[in-house]
Scaffold this motif. Structure first.
Motif, PDB file in Angstrom:
ATOM      1  N   GLY A 162      -6.674   2.615   3.937  1.00  0.00           N
ATOM      2  CA  GLY A 162      -5.807   2.839   2.789  1.00  0.00           C
ATOM      3  C   GLY A 162      -4.346   2.961   3.177  1.00  0.00           C
ATOM      4  N   TYR A 163      -4.085   3.522   4.338  1.00  0.00           N
ATOM      5  CA  TYR A 163      -2.709   3.695   4.814  1.00  0.00           C
ATOM      6  C   TYR A 163      -2.118   2.367   5.274  1.00  0.00           C
ATOM      7  CZ  TYR A 163      -3.829   8.626   4.513  1.00  0.00           C
ATOM      8  OH  TYR A 163      -4.199   9.852   4.035  1.00  0.00           O
ATOM      9  N   HIS A 164      -2.948   1.554   5.922  1.00  0.00           N
ATOM     10  CA  HIS A 164      -2.487   0.219   6.306  1.00  0.00           C
ATOM     11  C   HIS A 164      -2.217  -0.635   5.063  1.00  0.00           C
ATOM     12  CE1 HIS A 164      -2.701   0.423  10.619  1.00  0.00           C
ATOM     13  NE2 HIS A 164      -3.944   0.862  10.605  1.00  0.00           N
ATOM     14  N   LEU A 168       1.346  -2.473   3.872  1.00  0.00           N
ATOM     15  CA  LEU A 168       1.460  -3.883   3.486  1.00  0.00           C
ATOM     16  C   LEU A 168       2.137  -4.002   2.115  1.00  0.00           C
ATOM     17  CD1 LEU A 168      -1.427  -6.481   3.907  1.00  0.00           C
ATOM     18  CD2 LEU A 168       0.150  -6.581   2.002  1.00  0.00           C
ATOM     19  N   LEU A 169       1.764  -3.130   1.194  1.00  0.00           N
ATOM     20  CA  LEU A 169       2.351  -3.150  -0.144  1.00  0.00           C
ATOM     21  C   LEU A 169       3.852  -2.893  -0.100  1.00  0.00           C
ATOM     22  CD1 LEU A 169       2.030  -3.230  -3.238  1.00  0.00           C
ATOM     23  CD2 LEU A 169       1.497  -0.783  -3.170  1.00  0.00           C
ATOM     24  N   PHE A 170       4.282  -1.926   0.714  1.00  0.00           N
ATOM     25  CA  PHE A 170       5.711  -1.639   0.832  1.00  0.00           C
ATOM     26  C   PHE A 170       6.468  -2.854   1.364  1.00  0.00           C
ATOM     27  CE2 PHE A 170       4.735   3.142   1.423  1.00  0.00           C
ATOM     28  CZ  PHE A 170       4.874   3.354   0.062  1.00  0.00           C
ATOM     29  N   GLN A 187       6.123  -4.248  13.483  1.00  0.00           N
ATOM     30  CA  GLN A 187       5.847  -2.835  13.758  1.00  0.00           C
ATOM     31  C   GLN A 187       6.039  -1.979  12.507  1.00  0.00           C
ATOM     32  OE1 GLN A 187       8.322  -0.678  16.693  1.00  0.00           O
ATOM     33  NE2 GLN A 187       6.419   0.129  17.509  1.00  0.00           N
ATOM     34  N   ALA A 188       6.998  -2.357  11.679  1.00  0.00           N
ATOM     35  CA  ALA A 188       7.247  -1.598  10.444  1.00  0.00           C
ATOM     36  C   ALA A 188       6.076  -1.713   9.479  1.00  0.00           C
ATOM     37  CB  ALA A 188       8.525  -2.090   9.775  1.00  0.00           C
ATOM     38  N   VAL A 189       5.285  -2.779   9.615  1.00  0.00           N
ATOM     39  CA  VAL A 189       4.189  -3.036   8.678  1.00  0.00           C
ATOM     40  C   VAL A 189       2.853  -2.540   9.219  1.00  0.00           C
ATOM     41  CG1 VAL A 189       3.059  -4.788   7.244  1.00  0.00           C
ATOM     42  CG2 VAL A 189       5.453  -5.102   7.936  1.00  0.00           C
ATOM     43  N   VAL A 190       2.537  -2.836  10.475  1.00  0.00           N
ATOM     44  CA  VAL A 190       1.198  -2.540  10.985  1.00  0.00           C
ATOM     45  C   VAL A 190       1.103  -1.184  11.678  1.00  0.00           C
ATOM     46  CG1 VAL A 190       0.593  -4.967  11.189  1.00  0.00           C
ATOM     47  CG2 VAL A 190       1.620  -3.812  13.141  1.00  0.00           C
ATOM     48  N   TRP A 191       2.236  -0.588  12.028  1.00  0.00           N
ATOM     49  CA  TRP A 191       2.233   0.778  12.569  1.00  0.00           C
ATOM     50  C   TRP A 191       2.518   1.709  11.398  1.00  0.00           C
ATOM     51  CZ3 TRP A 191       6.802   3.925  14.411  1.00  0.00           C
ATOM     52  CH2 TRP A 191       6.385   5.088  15.061  1.00  0.00           C
ATOM     53  N   ILE A 192       1.589   2.563  11.064  1.00  0.00           N
ATOM     54  CA  ILE A 192       1.662   3.338   9.819  1.00  0.00           C
ATOM     55  C   ILE A 192       2.961   4.126   9.663  1.00  0.00           C
ATOM     56  CG2 ILE A 192       0.571   5.212   8.512  1.00  0.00           C
ATOM     57  CD1 ILE A 192      -2.134   4.098   9.534  1.00  0.00           C
ATOM     58  N   SER A 206      -4.499  -6.652   9.019  1.00  0.00           N
ATOM     59  CA  SER A 206      -4.020  -5.383   9.600  1.00  0.00           C
ATOM     60  C   SER A 206      -4.655  -4.178   8.909  1.00  0.00           C
ATOM     61  CB  SER A 206      -2.492  -5.292   9.501  1.00  0.00           C
ATOM     62  OG  SER A 206      -2.064  -5.136   8.158  1.00  0.00           O
ATOM     63  N   VAL A 207      -5.202  -4.386   7.725  1.00  0.00           N
ATOM     64  CA  VAL A 207      -5.871  -3.298   7.007  1.00  0.00           C
ATOM     65  C   VAL A 207      -7.048  -2.760   7.830  1.00  0.00           C
ATOM     66  CG1 VAL A 207      -7.173  -2.737   4.909  1.00  0.00           C
ATOM     67  CG2 VAL A 207      -5.125  -4.143   4.751  1.00  0.00           C
TER      68      VAL A 207
END
Length: 530
Positions: free
Chosen positions: A75-77, A81-83, A120-125, A10-11
């Motif tokens: 970087g935002y993606h 992922l980190l969160f 959606q919480a992960v791949v949608w910024i 997803s990055v």
């Protein structure tokens, strides 16, 4: 490892062009100023003053992201992922603190990690708002449980700070402490009436009070709450819980842009029956834990029931990020975890994880770029004017005829949809239908007051040889977007063409003081009138 394998690709996703471009590209000048980390606590999310959403830590996450990756979307993606990874690990610790055995806590955390409804919480910024809220909420609950157990001031302070951070992340944090207290009473037999616990409650009230004070000082839009509208919204939106239950147990009808009136209740009704069966035949189930899980689910869904459709009529799936924990807690007391041997339980959960993993991978593809996103939105919510409009705008370069037909359809679905009159006006202007363009652009101003409408209306007035009105429209536009070089140049040129040289020079001087350069040719033209 599972999180990284599932979401690593997803990055490489692009923007979806639903809010993400606003936070990263349009807010770039804001994100560049590190000092705005403090200013974020004084403003709304999308606007300094014309906004009811107050989420300073979300804004600050983009400032931090900008420091590391500027506007590079990768970087935002990566931070999203980190969160999610942090939330998964904290959930594992939390479930253990709440009394679940290590294996059950691990398996439930894995289900949470791969669940397609949370993708959606992960791949949608912008979905990071919910993952970030979960990180602070889980940390708050872990620290509070440690304080209850050890009575050390360090844990008291830590849970206070984490709860405060949750408040500053998203308004729904006001339901976290009450839901947590109920879970503690039911799951760990917490003696909530003991006097020594009142310092804990006091810290929660203090945290909320401090957040409310800071929020009250922010320049937010002051929209009084109409309790009759809220009450009506509550009863109309309660069935949303059935739809969400369906998406949790049977995530086969996911949508990037879900709307309640276009989502089936079939999976939800089947899910309710399945949950009842799984609980009924469960051996040695703990009914208190089941009640705690359902209580958590419904309490954390309350904000969605109370949210009027006039503010937001989309039922995004990333909002399940925290409520779903309640259903996971309920599942710890079902046949799957109570009747099977350890090996059978692991095999059963692993099978579900594999299925969820596959669905998640497929669903993620809908977020890879704007065209994929809005195509998926129209496929699942064909009656959404906004979705049709956004897809039409993105099809324009590759299929102009289909794009224009879809834009007209968006208008038929809702002629007052924000931006739809602007897009239609723009299309008519490009096709030299000047009068039609003017009509739709003026209608857009009556509704959304979208500033780009002024820019196009200036062009319309110029083509109709009404230079005075064209200048006025450009002036209105420049009040909203004072740095647009094309608008600045056109404005100066038309002022000079109408012999308003003094006004042109004053405008140029103002721009120069704002460190905005005007081409020398225009400067010379303005000075000729001296």
């Amino acid at each position: 490892a599972i999180v990284l394998i599932l979401y690593g690709s997803s990055v490489n996703n692009a923007y979806t062009e639903l809010d993400d471009t606003i936070f990263i590209q349009e807010n770039h000048s804001y994100n560049e100023q590190v000092s705005n980390i403090f200013h974020s606590f004084k403003r709304g999310v999308f606007s300094e003053t014309n906004d009811t959403y107050y989420r300073p830590l979300l804004l600050n996450s983009f400032i931090v992201n900008n420091m590391m990756s500027d506007t590079n979307v990768k970087g935002y993606h990566a931070m999203n992922l980190l969160f999610h990874l942090m939330a998964v690990l904290l959930l594992f610790l939390l479930l253990k603190r709440l009394g679940l055995d290590r294996l059950s806590a691990f398996l439930l955390s894995v289900l949470f990690a791969v669940h397609p409804v949370l993708s959606q919480a992960v791949v949608w910024i912008p979905g990071r708002n919910d993952t970030l809220l979960a990180v602070f909420s889980f940390a708050f609950m872990i620290a509070a449980l440690d304080y209850i157990r050890y009575r050390k001031w360090q844990f008291l302070l830590l849970q206070f700070v984490c709860l405060l951070a949750a408040f500053f992340t998203k308004e729904t944090a006001v339901f976290i402490a009450p839901a947590f207290l109920l879970v503690c009473i039911l799951m760990i037999d917490f003696k909530w009436k003991e006097k020594k616990n009142f310092i804990l409650y006091g810290s929660w009230i203090g945290s909320m009070g401090f957040w409310f004070l800071v929020r009250s000082l922010a320049t937010l839009k002051n929209d009084p709450i109409d309790m009759s509208v809220v009450a009506k919204s509550f009863f109309l939106r309660m069935p949303l819980a059935i739809q969400y239950l369906g998406k949790i147990l049977f995530p086969f009808n996911l949508s990037v842009f879900p709307m309640m009136n276009e989502t089936s209740y079939v999976f939800g009704l089947i899910a309710i029956i399945a949950i009842i069966v799984l609980i009924y035949f469960s051996k040695e189930r703990n009914n208190k834990i089941i009640v705690a899980g359902f209580a958590w689910f419904f309490i954390l869904l309350l904000p969605l029931f109370l949210l009027p459709s006039s503010i937001n009529d989309q039922d995004f799936e990333h909002r399940l990020y925290l409520p779903i924990i309640g259903i996971l807690i309920v599942f710890s007391q079902t046949v799957l975890f109570k009747n099977l041997t350890q090996n059978a339980m692991m095999l059963s959960v692993a099978s579900i994880v594999v299925v969820f993993f596959g669905i998640n991978v497929m669903h993620q593809k809908n977020f890879k770029d704007p065209l994929s996103f809005w195509t998926a939105a129209v496929n699942t919510t064909p009656k959404s004017s906004y979705a049709n409009m956004m897809l039409a705008a993105r099809l324009k370069e590759t299929n102009k005829i289909e794009a224009e037909e879809m834009m007209q359809n968006a208008y038929r679905l809702n002629p007052k949809e924000k931006y739809v009159n602007y897009y239609l006006g723009k299309n008519y202007l490009e096709n030299n239908a000047i009068d039609s363009a003017e009509k739709y652009l003026l209608d857009e101003l009556k509704g959304s007051a979208y500033p780009d409408s002024y820019f196009l209306l200036s062009r319309v007035a110029f083509l109709k040889q009404d230079t005075t009105k064209s200048i006025a429209y450009l002036g209105n536009y420049l009040e909203k977007d004072p740095q647009n070089s094309q608008a600045i140049n056109n404005y100066v040129l038309m002022l000079c063409q109408t012999n308003q040289f003094e006004k042109a020079r004053a405008f140029i001087s103002k721009k120069q003081k704002e460190n905005i350069m005007v081409p020398k040719a225009l400067l010379d033209l303005a000075n000729k009138g001296s």
